[in-house]
Each structure stands twice: as C-alpha cells, then as structure tokens.
Design a protein around this motif. Sequence first.
Motif, short mmCIF file in Angstrom:
data_model
loop_
_atom_site.label_atom_id
_atom_site.label_comp_id
_atom_site.label_asym_id
_atom_site.label_seq_id
_atom_site.Cartn_x
_atom_site.Cartn_y
_atom_site.Cartn_z
N GLY A 95 -41.85 -32.13 -24.79
CA GLY A 95 -43.13 -32.83 -24.96
C GLY A 95 -43.26 -34.17 -24.29
N ALA A 96 -42.22 -34.69 -23.63
CA ALA A 96 -42.34 -35.97 -22.94
C ALA A 96 -43.30 -35.85 -21.77
CB ALA A 96 -40.97 -36.45 -22.44
N VAL A 97 -44.05 -36.95 -21.50
CA VAL A 97 -44.99 -36.92 -20.38
C VAL A 97 -44.36 -37.47 -19.10
CG1 VAL A 97 -47.01 -37.07 -21.87
CG2 VAL A 97 -45.99 -39.17 -20.96
N ASP A 98 -43.24 -38.22 -19.23
CA ASP A 98 -42.60 -38.77 -18.04
C ASP A 98 -41.15 -39.12 -18.37
OD1 ASP A 98 -42.30 -39.59 -15.42
OD2 ASP A 98 -44.20 -40.71 -15.42
N PHE A 99 -40.36 -39.30 -17.33
CA PHE A 99 -38.93 -39.59 -17.46
C PHE A 99 -38.61 -40.82 -16.61
CE2 PHE A 99 -34.44 -39.06 -16.41
CZ PHE A 99 -33.90 -38.71 -17.64
N LEU A 100 -38.05 -41.85 -17.24
CA LEU A 100 -37.79 -43.12 -16.56
C LEU A 100 -36.29 -43.36 -16.48
CD1 LEU A 100 -39.55 -45.41 -15.42
CD2 LEU A 100 -39.39 -46.54 -17.64
N PRO A 101 -35.66 -43.10 -15.32
CA PRO A 101 -34.21 -43.28 -15.21
C PRO A 101 -33.84 -44.77 -15.13
CG PRO A 101 -35.12 -42.59 -13.10
CD PRO A 101 -36.25 -42.56 -14.07
N LYS A 102 -32.79 -45.12 -15.88
CA LYS A 102 -32.27 -46.50 -15.83
C LYS A 102 -31.29 -46.63 -14.67
CE LYS A 102 -32.28 -47.04 -20.90
NZ LYS A 102 -31.41 -47.27 -22.07
N PRO A 103 -31.22 -47.80 -14.04
CA PRO A 103 -32.09 -48.97 -14.25
C PRO A 103 -33.43 -48.78 -13.58
CG PRO A 103 -30.54 -49.42 -12.49
CD PRO A 103 -30.19 -48.04 -13.01
N PHE A 104 -34.47 -49.43 -14.07
CA PHE A 104 -35.80 -49.35 -13.48
C PHE A 104 -36.37 -50.75 -13.35
CE2 PHE A 104 -35.97 -48.43 -18.04
CZ PHE A 104 -36.75 -49.49 -18.51
N SER A 105 -37.27 -50.92 -12.41
CA SER A 105 -37.92 -52.22 -12.24
C SER A 105 -39.08 -52.33 -13.23
CB SER A 105 -38.45 -52.36 -10.81
OG SER A 105 -39.54 -51.49 -10.59
N LEU A 106 -39.45 -53.56 -13.54
CA LEU A 106 -40.57 -53.77 -14.45
C LEU A 106 -41.89 -53.32 -13.83
CD1 LEU A 106 -39.58 -57.21 -16.02
CD2 LEU A 106 -39.31 -54.92 -17.00
N ASP A 107 -42.01 -53.42 -12.53
CA ASP A 107 -43.21 -52.92 -11.85
C ASP A 107 -43.33 -51.40 -12.01
OD1 ASP A 107 -44.00 -55.41 -11.04
OD2 ASP A 107 -43.10 -55.26 -9.04
N HIS A 108 -42.18 -50.70 -11.84
CA HIS A 108 -42.18 -49.25 -12.03
C HIS A 108 -42.52 -48.90 -13.47
CE1 HIS A 108 -39.84 -45.19 -11.73
NE2 HIS A 108 -41.14 -45.03 -11.65
N LEU A 109 -41.99 -49.68 -14.41
CA LEU A 109 -42.32 -49.46 -15.82
C LEU A 109 -43.82 -49.56 -16.05
CD1 LEU A 109 -41.56 -49.27 -18.86
CD2 LEU A 109 -41.33 -51.77 -18.83
N SER A 110 -44.47 -50.58 -15.47
CA SER A 110 -45.91 -50.76 -15.66
C SER A 110 -46.70 -49.57 -15.12
CB SER A 110 -46.37 -52.04 -14.95
OG SER A 110 -45.78 -53.18 -15.53
N VAL A 111 -46.28 -49.06 -13.95
CA VAL A 111 -46.96 -47.92 -13.35
C VAL A 111 -46.87 -46.69 -14.26
CG1 VAL A 111 -46.91 -46.27 -11.45
CG2 VAL A 111 -46.72 -48.71 -10.98
N VAL A 112 -45.67 -46.42 -14.75
CA VAL A 112 -45.44 -45.24 -15.60
C VAL A 112 -46.21 -45.37 -16.92
CG1 VAL A 112 -43.69 -43.96 -16.88
CG2 VAL A 112 -43.22 -44.70 -14.55
N VAL A 113 -46.20 -46.56 -17.51
CA VAL A 113 -46.91 -46.78 -18.78
C VAL A 113 -48.41 -46.59 -18.61
CG1 VAL A 113 -47.58 -48.59 -20.42
CG2 VAL A 113 -45.17 -48.24 -19.87
N ASN A 114 -48.99 -47.18 -17.58
CA ASN A 114 -50.43 -47.05 -17.37
C ASN A 114 -50.83 -45.61 -17.09
OD1 ASN A 114 -51.27 -49.77 -17.71
ND2 ASN A 114 -50.45 -50.30 -15.70
#
Length: 450
Positions: A95-114
């Motif tokens: 059920g996850a909508v996306d997968f964020l591999p660590k380490p990640f940049s804060l800019d990438h985090l913002s894109v995925v969250v939005n």
Amino acid sequence: MARPAILVIEDEEKLRRVVGMHLASAGFDVKAAGTAEEGFKLAGDADLILTDLKLPGMDGLALLEKLGSQNQHAPVIVMSAFGTVENAVEAMRKGAVDFLPKPFSLDHLSVVVNKALEVRKLRDENRELREALGQKYQFDNIIGRSGPMQEIFATVMRVAGTRATVLLAGESGVGKGVIARAIHQHSPRKDRPFIKIDCASIPENLMESELFGYEKGAFTGANISKAGKFEAADTGTAFLDEIGEVPPAIQVKLLRVLQEREFERLGSNKTMHTDVRVIAATNVDLRTALEQGTFREDLYYRLNVVPINIPPLRERREDIPYLVEHFAKQFNGQISEGAMERLMTYHWPGNVRELENVVERSVLLAQGPRVETEDVKIDLAIGRPRPAAATGDHFLPEGMTLDEYEQSIIREALKRANGNKSQAARLLGLTRNALRYRLAQMGIEESGRD
C-alpha cells in the motif's frame, strides 16, 4: 485552510528531527514518533505518513498492513537504508505510494512529499465523487412514488446484484438512463466503470470501431491503436442506449459479446475477453423491428433476460407533484397551486425530461417570487410534426390516401430534422432502420445525414 498534517515515524532521533524541521518550515503540521506502535496511535489525524522500514518492535511493512486493515486513507511513503528492489516492491504491494532510499536530500524529500499529497487529494476527490454518485442514485433520491415505479425499484433491487442482462423499455424521457445508473450503483460493480453508449448518435460506419476499438492502420486515419467502449467498460457496466438503432452487421458482434464475452478490435485477429454487464434501452417496440427484419431475434432474447418497462408520465400522474417540487427546489423556485394544476393537466409527451425543462424555464422566467399559472410556458409543438388536420367527416385529410398521409408525415419529419435521419426517426417514434425501410418504399434514395 488547515495545513496538511504529516506524521514522521523514524527511530533515529537526529534524522527524525531534521525531517520534521524541514517539513515544518515548508508549512506542514508535523508530528513525530520513534516506533510503529506509537505512530499507529497518531495515524488517524495524518494526511501523509513517512515511515522507516526497519523499526524496533513492529517494522514498517507490518505497520502498512495494520494501516490497510483500518481503512486508513493517508498515503504512506516508506524510507529505508536497505533500498533493495525487493523491499520497494513489497512496500508498494502493501500500500505504500512511494519509496525513499536513504540517504536522501531534503529537496528530493519535498518533491516526493508534494507528489504523495497530490495523490491523496485525487483519491479523496474520486472517493467523494463516487459517494455523491451513489447517493444520487439511491431510490430515496429517485422520484417515483407511484405503484408502477415502486415495482420497478423492487425489480432493480432483485437483479442489481446479478450479472443478468437488463432491457429497459419506455418512451423517450421516462428515465431509462436513471434506472440503468441505479442498477449499476446497487451492484457489486458500483466502483467499476459505467460506460454509456448512445447508439443513435454513432454513425453506422464508425459504430464497430467505437464499440470494439481498432488497431493502427485498420483504416485511413487510424494512426494509433484505440480501445473501444467495451474495453473501457471491462469489469463494469455497458449501457447501450437506443439499442434498436444498431445496424444488423453490428448486432452479430454484440450477440457474440453477450454469449461468448469476447470480440476483436477492428483490424486485429487477436481475440479479447471482457467481463462486462450489459444494460440496454429502447424507446421503440423491438418486437416490431423483429417483424420487419431489422433486429435479430437471437440478440433480442439475449438482451431481454430481465425486461423492465418504464411507464410514461401520463400513466403515473401521482408522481408529477413530487417531480415538480424536486425540480423547483433544484432551480431555487416555488410553484403556486395554479401552476401545479396546469402542470398536472398536461399530457407530457416528452415525459420527465420535458417536465424538468418546463419547470426550469418557468422558474427562470417567472415574474414574481414564485411560479404562477401564467408563468408556465409549455411549447405544445416541441418535437412533434404536425401534418394538415383532417376536415369535415374525412378520417384522413381530404383527397389523401393512407400511404400519401404517412409519406407527408415522414417528409415533414425529415424537413424538421434538416435531413438528419436519426433525428427524424426519433420524431416519428421509429428506429433508424425502420425509417430507412419506409424511405426505400417511397423511392427516396439514401441521402441526408445519419
């Protein structure tokens, strides 16, 4: 407007704090938890959840399962330093909508969250539309207090849960489309597609490609492959309105869909299978079409598994006051007793559709705060060809035979329809094929528009 609430579940305190501060500075309302158990307690108020996969106690995958079992609508983004393909696939499957591999940049985090919040917004809008549509077609919201309509509602409830083919019959404007929608909304297919196919509006030379789709190069101008209506309706319901307008060559293919649940796209030899429930509607007597040889008998019996005949409005006048009040409220108007009496005495050849139009027009053009008798404007000539009246003791107009009288009506209908045979057929209460048969008898060549 409330700020989106984001829940961050991360056992590493430093990362949890950095992610939380970044999201808070971006305008989000952030809550944080160090374990899945703690996060689950906070999940009910979240618009979005960010969770680590590897957590003490319950891990991220188990949390996804638990959230799913609770019908949690918040999209979940999974974070993990163990960014294998297997982990990502398993998280998305749960059920996850996306997968964020660590380490990640804060800019990438913002894109995925939005992106995930946009998904949430679309899901919510889709769910609200489905719920509103379901409510609209609940029987409490379909006006029909008369005995015949209550019997129809009872029949719909009995057949809705099956995949039986239904044939709706009745004059134009009685509400066949509303009943078809109600059958779909009360069926197990209610969350699947409902595809309406207006058979009268599709030109005969395009009907096969519209219904069954086509492959690239199947005909001039077919630059890409395109799915047809039956592919779009797969697992849902196909509503074939004005089924009597389907030409014989296409009737054979429809029969195969009903019997074998299969068809081919135009220009393809690949057989496609479909799981579709068919509801058909007609405003003409198909048995007459059978006698004239314009409609296949085997297709008729395949369609007529559950026949539902919807009576015209003039045969259920007790429904008129309820319909008038419903439409008046819809258009923010009020109806006087005199206006209601005038509406009750009219014979309504256009049925519920005509009544709705008259109420809307009367409300809009009323001189005062409510619709009075003189405000009710009924166009007695709408859609009705009016041949010369009979005079004296003559049953037919003087000097005319029955054939000549019929031909004059047909010519008048074609004139009013500007040569459009489909529209002329509707004015006459005939199928398009039946009109063509009469035109051939009259010696009128195939001309004009379909």
